[in-house]
Write a protein that holds these residues in place. Structure first.
Motif, PDB file in Angstrom:
ATOM      1  N   ARG A  27       0.808  -1.231   0.000  1.00  0.00           N
ATOM      2  CA  ARG A  27       0.000   0.000   0.000  1.00  0.00           C
ATOM      3  C   ARG A  27       0.841   1.281   0.000  1.00  0.00           C
ATOM      4  O   ARG A  27       0.292   2.371   0.132  1.00  0.00           O
ATOM      5  N   ALA A  29       2.219   3.440  -2.339  1.00  0.00           N
ATOM      6  CA  ALA A  29       2.151   3.627  -3.790  1.00  0.00           C
ATOM      7  C   ALA A  29       3.434   4.234  -4.347  1.00  0.00           C
ATOM      8  O   ALA A  29       3.890   3.850  -5.434  1.00  0.00           O
ATOM      9  N   GLU A  33       5.962   2.514  -7.112  1.00  0.00           N
ATOM     10  CA  GLU A  33       6.315   3.223  -8.347  1.00  0.00           C
ATOM     11  C   GLU A  33       7.823   3.195  -8.566  1.00  0.00           C
ATOM     12  O   GLU A  33       8.311   2.984  -9.690  1.00  0.00           O
ATOM     13  N   ARG A  54      -1.719   0.704 -12.712  1.00  0.00           N
ATOM     14  CA  ARG A  54      -1.802   1.377 -11.415  1.00  0.00           C
ATOM     15  C   ARG A  54      -3.180   1.199 -10.780  1.00  0.00           C
ATOM     16  O   ARG A  54      -4.197   1.305 -11.468  1.00  0.00           O
ATOM     17  N   THR A  55      -3.187   0.916  -9.502  1.00  0.00           N
ATOM     18  CA  THR A  55      -4.397   0.859  -8.701  1.00  0.00           C
ATOM     19  C   THR A  55      -4.171   1.703  -7.452  1.00  0.00           C
ATOM     20  O   THR A  55      -3.089   2.292  -7.281  1.00  0.00           O
ATOM     21  N   GLU A  56      -5.154   1.724  -6.556  1.00  0.00           N
ATOM     22  CA  GLU A  56      -4.974   2.500  -5.333  1.00  0.00           C
ATOM     23  C   GLU A  56      -3.854   1.944  -4.460  1.00  0.00           C
ATOM     24  O   GLU A  56      -3.311   2.659  -3.594  1.00  0.00           O
ATOM     25  N   ALA A  57      -3.464   0.685  -4.685  1.00  0.00           N
ATOM     26  CA  ALA A  57      -2.376   0.079  -3.901  1.00  0.00           C
ATOM     27  C   ALA A  57      -1.003   0.436  -4.446  1.00  0.00           C
ATOM     28  O   ALA A  57       0.002   0.270  -3.749  1.00  0.00           O
ATOM     29  N   GLY A  58      -0.939   0.899  -5.696  1.00  0.00           N
ATOM     30  CA  GLY A  58       0.351   1.258  -6.264  1.00  0.00           C
ATOM     31  C   GLY A  58       0.507   0.816  -7.706  1.00  0.00           C
ATOM     32  O   GLY A  58      -0.474   0.557  -8.405  1.00  0.00           O
ATOM     33  N   ASP A 137       0.761  -5.743  -4.491  1.00  0.00           N
ATOM     34  CA  ASP A 137      -0.004  -5.932  -3.254  1.00  0.00           C
ATOM     35  C   ASP A 137      -0.189  -7.400  -2.879  1.00  0.00           C
ATOM     36  O   ASP A 137      -1.154  -7.749  -2.193  1.00  0.00           O
ATOM     37  N   THR A 144      -6.188  -5.629  -5.182  1.00  0.00           N
ATOM     38  CA  THR A 144      -6.422  -4.727  -6.311  1.00  0.00           C
ATOM     39  C   THR A 144      -5.844  -5.245  -7.615  1.00  0.00           C
ATOM     40  O   THR A 144      -6.003  -4.594  -8.652  1.00  0.00           O
ATOM     41  N   THR A 145      -5.169  -6.395  -7.593  1.00  0.00           N
ATOM     42  CA  THR A 145      -4.465  -6.837  -8.801  1.00  0.00           C
ATOM     43  C   THR A 145      -4.908  -8.210  -9.306  1.00  0.00           C
ATOM     44  O   THR A 145      -4.321  -8.724 -10.266  1.00  0.00           O
TER      45      THR A 145
END
Length: 374
Positions: A27, A29, A33, A54-58, A137, A144-145
């Protein structure tokens, strides 16, 4: 300095240190990156086409290398269980002969270098097509993936996961399913002495529900063993107040999908013991059971043959822990995991990896990629 095919041991150590020094807890991000950017640079140098998802987790990375046949999917993750600061605290970077230590060095930044080391050796050499996905994640269940993993699995010939192997170096073929869920109870508060009948104890209700959970997971008619651990319990506030809320977080492990479906359906159907209490079951993360198939064992045989060509004796057996290969193996794709190097101490301050094993795994993946199906 030891010279290895495709680079020196020192070059491998340098790369591994660069990855470990990017502290990348789930988490975070920004950290994901930075990991994806560094990996992207190396994959592009190896001739791959790279994109970020990309998602909210990174940020997650997908790399594609054209070759012969349908691609082999290589699966890894960039996140670790370690908070920022572990590198300067309990888990410092160090190199002691064959052993390297640091946060995430074993789980699984060294595994990411196995992927890269093999494909870098094979520029201009006939080999299988490769697709690699590094999610951000995995350590928290890949919430999220999972859709990205499913997309990356489309049209592949097989799946190789780069988690750590069994302690003796054996690969992992088949994994228990893993589900984390929370049982939540809503009761009604009242004074515990002056008006107890007006209240509904959420804690008492939760205790009764946990007894039901125990009965569900120990049902003798289930086709296989279910592991159940009540990890946390919370609720209430004062001894003179009937508690209005309570909850428990539960971890479940399944050998096969039949027991998994039956248990999860029964838990979802929990009903209150006390009138007007409310009981809800919420799934926090879930990885399906992956029971090894004939296709998985045939894929292992291919890897065993590749290992023997190098003088490596490769074994494979099921594992208790869950990972992203649970999802992919459960889809019926020929799948194997544990392709990372030997070491130990995953998620502990003793985390370490073997450089000799890292080089051996690169050799093995190179041999597997050059075994182009007819």
């Amino acid at each position: 300095m030891t010279r290895t095919r495709g680079g020196t041991t020192g070059e491998l150590v340098d790369r591994l240190e660069r990855l470990v020094r990017i502290e990348s807890p789930s988490r975070d991000a920004d950290a994901s990156e930075r990991m994806a950017t560094q990996l992207s640079e190396w994959w592009q140098d190896a001739g791959a086409t790279v994109r970020f998802e990309r998602t909210e987790a990174g940020a997650s990375l997908v790399a594609e290398l054209q070759g012969e046949g349908d691609p082999l999917l290589l699966v890894g993750h960039s996140d670790t269980v370690w908070p920022v600061g572990a590198l300067e605290g309990d888990v410092p970077w160090s190199v002691d002969g064959d052993i390297v230590r640091g946060p995430g060095v074993y789980d699984m930044k060294s595994g990411l270098l196995v992927m890269l080391g093999a494909v870098e050796r094979l520029r201009g050499v006939p080999r299988r097509s490769v697709r690699a996905v590094v999610v951000c994640d995995e350590e928290i269940g890949s919430p999220t993936t999972q859709a990205l993993l499913r997309r990356c699995a489309e049209g592949v010939s097989g799946v190789v996961g780069f988690e750590s192997p069994h302690p003796d170096g054996a690969l992992k073929v088949g994994r228990r399913g893993s589900t984390r869920l929370r049982v939540e109870v809503q009761g009604r508060a009242s004074h515990a002495a002056l008006d107890p009948e007006a209240g509904i104890s959420a804690i008492d209700e939760l205790v009764d529900q946990l007894l039901r959970v125990r009965a569900i997971v120990s049902d003798s008619t289930l086709p296989s063993e279910v592991l159940c651990n009540v990890g946390t319990i919370g609720g209430g506030g004062r001894a003179n107040v009937v508690p209005a809320q309570a909850q428990a977080e539960i971890g479940l492990r399944f050998v096969d999908s039949v027991a998994e479906r039956r248990v999860l359906a029964a838990l979802d159907a929990l009903t209150p013991v006390r009138p007007d209490a409310v009981v809800a079951t919420r799934i926090l993360s879930s990885r399906p059971a992956w029971r090894a198939s004939e296709g998985d064992h045939a894929f292992v045989d291919t890897i065993v043959r590749a290992g023997r060509s190098l003088g490596q004796e490769i074994a494979a057996r099921p594992a208790s822990g869950a990972g992203d290969t649970n999802l992919l193996g459960s889809l019926g794709l020929p799948t194997v995991d544990g392709f990372g190097p030997r070491g130990g101490g995953a998620h502990a301050v003793t985390e370490h990896a073997s450089l000799t094993s890292l080089r051996e795994r690169i050799d093995l993946l190179e041999a597997l990629l050059t075994d182009v199906p007819a």
